[in-house]
Motif scaffolding. Structure first.
Motif, short mmCIF file in Angstrom:
data_model
loop_
_atom_site.label_atom_id
_atom_site.label_comp_id
_atom_site.label_asym_id
_atom_site.label_seq_id
_atom_site.Cartn_x
_atom_site.Cartn_y
_atom_site.Cartn_z
N GLU A 145 -18.58 -27.69 54.87
CA GLU A 145 -18.80 -27.72 56.04
C GLU A 145 -17.65 -27.39 57.19
N ALA B 229 -22.83 -24.52 57.61
CA ALA B 229 -24.54 -25.06 58.60
C ALA B 229 -23.63 -23.67 59.98
N GLN C 217 -33.78 -20.55 56.69
CA GLN C 217 -33.35 -20.99 57.65
C GLN C 217 -33.98 -21.52 58.68
N GLN D 189 -17.69 -27.16 64.89
CA GLN D 189 -19.92 -26.51 65.53
C GLN D 189 -20.20 -25.28 67.06
N GLN E 156 -28.74 -24.36 60.86
CA GLN E 156 -28.34 -24.35 60.58
C GLN E 156 -28.03 -23.80 59.53
N GLY E 157 -27.38 -23.40 58.04
CA GLY E 157 -27.24 -22.44 56.79
C GLY E 157 -28.56 -22.38 56.45
#
Lengths: 112, 119
Positions: free
Chosen positions: A5, A104, B37, A9, B41-42
């Motif tokens: 995590e 992410a 991907q 963001q 997002q990753g």
């Protein structure tokens, strides 16, 4: 469940300022921790790789830290430049085949 | 400087059509990866090769996706039929080290990716 995590963001900073990006991972067994920079529409490029025994590693203006006890990592960017605008992805690797678990990413925008 | 080559860079297709992506890893790299991907997002691993053998394809939707690395060098990822949800960046990566050796912090090199848009 293995997961990574990242926070925040997204982040906006002014050129020349410093910033720190955070990464928390839940990966077992843990092998190493990587940070990648990904420009929009491009493939990721490696910044640093750290094993569990390393707690800091630098690459120019980028400095990564790792606390294997708390399972946290950070990426510090010093004297930011416009070209630092990108996504920064934290990746923890796990297991005998070193499975990579990607976060992410944090989207950084550096404004003049 | 050696690079991982991917083509095409961009692909627009209609759903139900077939699409293929090609990857040429850095010369001498034994391990090759395909990642997907989705925007924001990753990367998510689709398939991992060690030479010509599949090491991990547990996340590959095998009903429509296939991947091969016949001679242990370049690789092709195919989608048939494409669906709207397949729109993503498809990234290829390679490493000199064998898959199990990455715990020794072997470097992973990514290509520029293939951006797929399914209409």
């Amino acid at each position: 469940k293995n997961q990574v995590e990242q926070s925040p963001q997204s982040l906006i900073i002014l050129e020349g300022k410093n910033c720190t990006l955070q990464c928390n991972y839940t990966v077992s067994p843990f092998s190493n921790l990587r940070w990648y920079k990904q420009d929009t529409g491009r493939g990721p490029v490696s910044l640093t790789i750290m094993t569990f025994s390393e707690n800091t590693k630098s690459n120019g203006r980028y400095t990564a830290t790792l606390d294997a006890d708390t399972k946290q990592s950070s990426l510090h960017i010093t004297a930011s430049q416009l070209s630092d605008s990108a996504s920064y992805i934290c990746v923890a690797s796990s297991g005998g085949y070193n499975k990579l678990i990607f976060g992410a990413g944090t989207r950084l925008a550096v404004h003049p | 400087e050696a690079e991982v080559a991917q083509s095409p860079r961009y692909k627009i297709t209609e759903k139900s059509q077939a699409v293929a992506f090609w990857c040429d890893p850095i010369s001498g790299h034994a391990t090759l990866y395909w990642y997907r991907q989705i925007l924001g997002q990753g990367p998510e691993l689709l398939v991992q090769f060690q030479d010509e053998s599949v090491v991990d394809d547990s996340q590959l939707p095998k009903d429509r996706f296939s991947a091969e690395r016949l001679k242990g060098v370049d690789s092709t990822l195919k989608i048939q039929p494409a669906e709207l949800g397949d729109s993503a960046m498809y990234l290829c990566a390679s490493s000199f080290y064998a898959a199990y050796a990455l715990q020794n912090t072997g470097e992973l090199f990514f290509g520029e990716g293939s951006r797929l848009t399914v209409l």
